[in-house]
Motif scaffolding. Sequence first.
Motif, PDB file in Angstrom:
ATOM      1  N   ASP A  66      24.754 -16.403  43.924  1.00 10.80           N
ATOM      2  CA  ASP A  66      24.976 -16.370  42.356  1.00 10.80           C
ATOM      3  C   ASP A  66      23.892 -15.636  41.893  1.00 10.80           C
ATOM      4  OD1 ASP A  66      27.389 -17.743  42.531  1.00 10.80           O
ATOM      5  OD2 ASP A  66      26.330 -19.758  42.771  1.00 10.80           O
ATOM      6  N   THR A  69      24.451 -11.955  40.361  1.00 12.54           N
ATOM      7  CA  THR A  69      25.053 -11.781  39.091  1.00 12.54           C
ATOM      8  C   THR A  69      24.008 -11.263  38.110  1.00 12.54           C
ATOM      9  OG1 THR A  69      24.848 -14.061  38.428  1.00 12.54           O
ATOM     10  CG2 THR A  69      26.891 -13.086  39.326  1.00 12.54           C
ATOM     11  N   PRO A  76      30.823 -12.741  38.781  1.00 10.17           N
ATOM     12  CA  PRO A  76      31.068 -13.621  39.325  1.00 10.17           C
ATOM     13  C   PRO A  76      32.441 -13.334  40.426  1.00 10.17           C
ATOM     14  CG  PRO A  76      31.098 -14.707  37.402  1.00 10.17           C
ATOM     15  CD  PRO A  76      30.933 -13.210  37.235  1.00 10.17           C
ATOM     16  N   ALA A  77      33.112 -12.544  40.235  1.00 14.90           N
ATOM     17  CA  ALA A  77      34.498 -12.339  41.116  1.00 14.90           C
ATOM     18  C   ALA A  77      34.023 -11.528  42.439  1.00 14.90           C
ATOM     19  CB  ALA A  77      35.315 -11.432  40.442  1.00 14.90           C
ATOM     20  N   THR A  78      32.932 -10.419  42.008  1.00 14.16           N
ATOM     21  CA  THR A  78      32.471  -9.947  43.081  1.00 14.16           C
ATOM     22  C   THR A  78      31.616 -10.629  44.058  1.00 14.16           C
ATOM     23  OG1 THR A  78      32.318  -7.864  41.701  1.00 14.16           O
ATOM     24  CG2 THR A  78      30.811  -7.817  43.745  1.00 14.16           C
ATOM     25  N   GLU A  80      31.948 -13.645  44.733  1.00 15.00           N
ATOM     26  CA  GLU A  80      33.076 -14.576  45.361  1.00 15.00           C
ATOM     27  C   GLU A  80      33.751 -13.974  46.631  1.00 15.00           C
ATOM     28  OE1 GLU A  80      33.901 -18.061  46.491  1.00 15.00           O
ATOM     29  OE2 GLU A  80      32.907 -17.857  44.708  1.00 15.00           O
ATOM     30  N   ALA A  81      33.931 -12.439  46.362  1.00  9.40           N
ATOM     31  CA  ALA A  81      34.638 -11.784  47.273  1.00  9.40           C
ATOM     32  C   ALA A  81      33.683 -11.509  48.457  1.00  9.40           C
ATOM     33  CB  ALA A  81      34.841 -10.478  46.738  1.00  9.40           C
ATOM     34  N   ARG A  83      30.692 -13.573  49.289  1.00  6.56           N
ATOM     35  CA  ARG A  83      30.198 -14.775  49.525  1.00  6.56           C
ATOM     36  C   ARG A  83      29.814 -15.114  51.124  1.00  6.56           C
ATOM     37  NH1 ARG A  83      28.388 -18.892  46.146  1.00  6.56           N
ATOM     38  NH2 ARG A  83      29.493 -17.901  44.579  1.00  6.56           N
TER      39      ARG A  83
END
Length: 88
Positions: A66, A69, A76-78, A80-81, A83
Amino acid sequence: MKATLKGLVFALLLGLAPLTLAQEMAPINVNQADAEMLAELPGIGPSKAQAIIEDRESNGPFSDPDDLTRVSGIGPATVEAMRDQLEF
């Protein structure tokens, strides 16, 4: 006929092999990786890779996904992709 079908299935599986290998790549340490390595992460191209490096040099290491960011253009979407492909 069966031999042809087996051959087609085998060829299809060989064609999908690179996709499987890409998913099994070793995690990338965002605090040590160079721009070329960072650019391999999903959603990260050369400019965002350079921004990651500049941010870690200015603000210190990232401690968890995190934290990425804080880099402009990474949301957040990037995160998550990618992680599962990160280490710290």
